[in-house]
Design an enzyme around this catalytic site. Structure first.
Site, PDB file in Angstrom:
ATOM      1  N   LYS A  35     -10.375  -2.673  -8.814  1.00 11.82           N
ATOM      2  CA  LYS A  35     -10.835  -1.402  -9.397  1.00 11.82           C
ATOM      3  C   LYS A  35      -9.633  -0.477  -9.604  1.00 11.82           C
ATOM      4  CE  LYS A  35     -14.176   1.703 -10.158  1.00 11.82           C
ATOM      5  NZ  LYS A  35     -14.998   1.618 -11.339  1.00 11.82           N
ATOM      6  N   LYS A  58       0.843  -1.209   0.000  1.00 12.64           N
ATOM      7  CA  LYS A  58       0.000   0.000   0.000  1.00 12.64           C
ATOM      8  C   LYS A  58       0.875   1.254   0.000  1.00 12.64           C
ATOM      9  CE  LYS A  58      -4.419  -1.213   0.091  1.00 12.64           C
ATOM     10  NZ  LYS A  58      -5.165  -1.798   1.191  1.00 12.64           N
ATOM     11  N   LYS A 102      -4.149  -9.348  -9.678  1.00 10.97           N
ATOM     12  CA  LYS A 102      -5.458  -9.644  -9.096  1.00 10.97           C
ATOM     13  C   LYS A 102      -6.481  -8.609  -9.577  1.00 10.97           C
ATOM     14  CE  LYS A 102      -7.521  -9.838  -4.574  1.00 10.97           C
ATOM     15  NZ  LYS A 102      -7.417  -9.610  -3.171  1.00 10.97           N
TER      16      LYS A 102
END
Ligand code: SF4
Length: 323
Positions: A190, A107, A187
């Site tokens: 969005k 992240k 994966k």
């Protein structure tokens, strides 16, 4: 107990990786499913967009077959005990444990301009989500397994320090823990723009599938293909009956079947799953009061369960109610 983030519209990866499993689990267990809007704050969403996304994701969960008469469906921030237990568990979690979390590192790369402390302590809030309902089974994708291991360690530590309070939460893997996106690389998500939306129409799905990667060795229709290396064929694995899948594989290998027709077949099978979901979602959007009612009832049930756990937790750690 499981949660879904209100980030963008739900896609096929969410459906296969989580929602199908949730629908099945509610038949056998007392289940709590929540839209984790507190977790979403780690990405600093626009406030109005967050509110819309929470409702849309709740609609998606219900339209996919999660039944509010069987499961408790609620929004995380409607149950303030999540934050309270999150803090108590933060004080029990060694920094070293959090430093090992690979998702924080990922992240931090994805949003380098906003590496906030919430991203770092994110798995502790997840632990609180699970622990509040004393969950014994937690359906998660494979990318969350490390967080669940941390949750187990944290809850064992709590039990060791303050006395037996929480069960050991076990992972329940879905049949499709990892759905690859249309780019065939990462994966489905969005944020990567490689998703097939759960609410998309047949035409939108077909347009996306047309552009999707297939077996790279199959440049012309006359080239023989290898379905096992084709991402489109992996989607057939989720939506197409086995007998037809075998015909597709044979047609691909012998170059009797072209990719365009193969994608059209996939779109038709996808549509058979998505059409009733879209229909139920439209009905919920048209009756916002019904959604409010479901979420209010869910929050009320979740708060009661959470408060019962918190009374025990406060007592155990030495926090007494105001005189
Ligand atoms: S025919 Fe289907 S399985 Fe074969 S390469 Fe094309 S899209 Fe993939």
């Amino acid at each position: 107990m499981s949660g879904v983030q209100p980030t963008g519209n739900l896609h096929i990866g969410n459906y296969l990786g989580a929602l199908v499993n949730w629908v099945e689990l509610q038949k056998h267990y007392e289940a709590f499913f929540c839209v984790v809007d507190l977790h979403a704050l780690t990405q600093r969403p626009d406030p109005a967009a967050l509110q819309r996304a929470v409702r849309e994701v709740a609609i998606g969960v219900l339209a996919s077959g999660v039944d509010p008469d069987k499961s408790t469906v609620f929004v995380q921030s409607h149950v303030p005990q999540h934050s309270e237990l999150g803090w108590i568990l933060t004080c029990l979690t060694p920094l070293g444990d959090l430093n090992r979390m690979t998702q924080f590192k990922d992240k931090s790369v994805q949003q380098p301009e906003n590496i906030n402390a919430g991203l770092f302590t994110y798995p502790i809030l997840q632990t609180a989500d699970i622990a509040l309902y004393r969950a014994e089974r937690v359906p998660v994708g494979e990318d969350q397994e490390q967080h669940l291991e941390l949750a187990r360690e944290t809850l064992r530590r709590f039990n060791f320090v303050y006395g037996e309070t929480f069960p050991d939460p076990q992972t329940v893997k879905s049949q499709a823990p990892r759905v690859i996106g249309l780019d065939g690389q990462a994966k489905m998500s969005k944020s990567k723009g490689n998703e097939l939306g759960l609410f998309e129409t047949d035409e939108e799905t077909l347009a996306k599938l047309r552009a999707a990667k297939t077996d790279p060795a199959r440049l012309r229709k006359s080239d023989k293909g290898t379905p096992e290396v084709c991402n489109i064929f992996s989607y057939h694995g989720f939506f197409t009956p086995a007998a037809q899948r075998e015909e597709i594989a044979a047609g691909c290998r012998s170059a009797q079947l072209g990719c365009v027709d193969c994608k059209k077949m996939l779109a038709a099978h996808l549509e058979a799953v998505k059409a009733p979901i879209r229909e139920r979602a439209t009905a919920l959007r048209e009756h916002p009061a019904r959604l409010d009612e479901i979420l209010a009832a869910g929050a009320s049930k979740a708060r009661a369960a959470a408060e019962s756990t918190m009374q025990l937790v406060r007592e155990r750690v030495g926090l007494r109610p105001a005189p």
